[in-house]
Design an enzyme around this catalytic site. Sequence first.
Site, mmCIF file in Angstrom:
data_model
loop_
_atom_site.group_PDB
_atom_site.id
_atom_site.type_symbol
_atom_site.label_atom_id
_atom_site.label_comp_id
_atom_site.label_asym_id
_atom_site.label_seq_id
_atom_site.Cartn_x
_atom_site.Cartn_y
_atom_site.Cartn_z
ATOM 1 N N GLY A 113 47.677 35.458 48.325
ATOM 2 C CA GLY A 113 47.770 36.682 49.133
ATOM 3 C C GLY A 113 49.183 37.214 49.265
ATOM 4 N N ALA A 114 50.033 36.917 48.280
ATOM 5 C CA ALA A 114 51.448 37.261 48.414
ATOM 6 C C ALA A 114 51.882 38.335 47.421
ATOM 7 C CB ALA A 114 52.288 35.993 48.227
ATOM 8 N N GLY A 115 50.893 39.034 46.817
ATOM 9 C CA GLY A 115 51.228 40.126 45.911
ATOM 10 C C GLY A 115 51.415 39.691 44.471
ATOM 11 N N GLY A 117 48.823 38.302 42.605
ATOM 12 C CA GLY A 117 47.564 38.320 41.858
ATOM 13 C C GLY A 117 46.918 36.961 41.685
ATOM 14 N N SER A 118 46.997 36.106 42.728
ATOM 15 C CA SER A 118 46.435 34.753 42.595
ATOM 16 C C SER A 118 44.921 34.797 42.391
ATOM 17 C CB SER A 118 46.777 33.911 43.828
ATOM 18 O OG SER A 118 46.325 34.559 44.998
ATOM 19 N N ALA A 120 42.965 37.160 41.136
ATOM 20 C CA ALA A 120 42.585 37.681 39.815
ATOM 21 C C ALA A 120 42.793 36.616 38.742
ATOM 22 C CB ALA A 120 43.409 38.925 39.483
ATOM 23 N N ALA A 121 43.881 35.846 38.852
ATOM 24 C CA ALA A 121 44.168 34.811 37.850
ATOM 25 C C ALA A 121 43.109 33.712 37.906
ATOM 26 C CB ALA A 121 45.569 34.230 38.073
ATOM 27 N N ASP A 163 45.006 44.213 38.888
ATOM 28 C CA ASP A 163 45.252 42.759 38.863
ATOM 29 C C ASP A 163 44.448 42.061 37.779
ATOM 30 O OD1 ASP A 163 46.528 43.350 41.230
ATOM 31 O OD2 ASP A 163 45.865 41.489 42.198
HETATM 32 O O1 PMV Z 1 48.739 42.471 47.010
HETATM 33 P P1 PMV Z 1 47.785 42.607 45.890
HETATM 34 O O2 PMV Z 1 48.161 41.809 44.670
HETATM 35 O O3 PMV Z 1 46.356 42.407 46.308
HETATM 36 O O4 PMV Z 1 47.883 44.126 45.354
HETATM 37 C C1 PMV Z 1 47.384 45.205 46.098
HETATM 38 C C2 PMV Z 1 47.680 46.455 45.337
HETATM 39 C C3 PMV Z 1 47.217 47.737 45.999
HETATM 40 O O5 PMV Z 1 47.613 48.803 45.160
HETATM 41 C C4 PMV Z 1 47.873 47.921 47.349
HETATM 42 C C5 PMV Z 1 45.697 47.755 46.180
HETATM 43 C C6 PMV Z 1 44.931 47.823 44.886
HETATM 44 O O6 PMV Z 1 43.753 47.398 44.884
HETATM 45 O O7 PMV Z 1 45.444 48.331 43.866
#
Ligand code: PMV
Length: 327
Positions: A113-115, A117-118, A120-121, A163
């Site tokens: 949950g830190a951006g 893409g855990s 999706a991987a 992702d």
């Molecule tokens: O934080 P993540 O990896 O879930 O990325 C979210 C990206 C957004 O653009 C904010 C939402 C999306 O679904 O694209």
Amino acid sequence: MVTASAPGKVYLFGEHAVVYGEPAVPCAIQRRARVTVREREEGLRVHLDDLTLDGFTIEYAGDATGRPDIDVSESLVEAGIGYINEAVDQARDAAGVEDGGFEVSVESSIPLGAGLGSSAAVVAATIRAATTELGVDLTASEVADRAYQVEHTVQDGDASRADTFCSAMGGAVRVEGDDCRRIEGIDNLPFVIGYDGGAGDTGALVAGVRQLRLEYDFAADTVAAIGDVVRAGERALAAGDLDELGDLMDFNHGLLSALGVSSRSLDSLVWAARDGDALGAKLTGAGGNGCIVALDETDAALTALDYTPGCEDAFRAALDTEGVRIE
Ligand code: PMV
């Protein structure tokens, strides 16, 4: 028994704006989730070994609907199991089998949950491993499609293709609505990641931007301005101009801050990387808490982040040109 892996990702440009049809450029990074799948008589047995969790094992007789008795946050468990359950269903669907049990073991060095893409991987690697175990050979783009269906279901329709497409295909990719493609000819980008130890609530942050955009013209203009930055970024990427890429990452972070999705801790990591002479730095993903991504060919930004209070982890994670693969 089959093991597959898939990379995490950073957003070089365009998160949030991608939700409103602007283009985005996510890039796969050299941090992977590895998933091992073995067929069993019936039921789903899942073992998760994640950077941010103590390892644990859950066993279900049928579908993953029961409540496991383990000592970790229930929402994390439910989220993890939800993704794996749906991914296994996609694999069964691809193989044309109704049911059948699996033992699934996940190892990931991608913070949750830190951006990065855990989920999706993990989903892409699970689909690739489980279909191979069932004797079906999916292409990376078929894995991408099925992984997107999983995120779409688990996240109640609130997922872009960014992702899952990036994780399945690897490299730098361009996503605009349903149009997803790999950006060819990019084989290295010197990413440095700073992690504040926290996580962002993607759903709440996306909802916040949606509300702001309805309420204020400036927010709609800001989303459109991010689209302009992304298009300029694509030209800089094609020209191999790292200096300009860095500048545009800085602009992108400023625009995300204007939309209210940055935070004191993410800003402090961004400024630490810039003070350490990074070419540019921005938050990656939904924001709130989690990770920033900086561009730096030297070790200076990494060292600066290492010495920054509130930076739980800093690491180099170069572009990964390989997407989902059998190990
Ligand atoms: O934080 P993540 O990896 O879930 O990325 C979210 C990206 C957004 O653009 C904010 C939402 C999306 O679904 O694209």
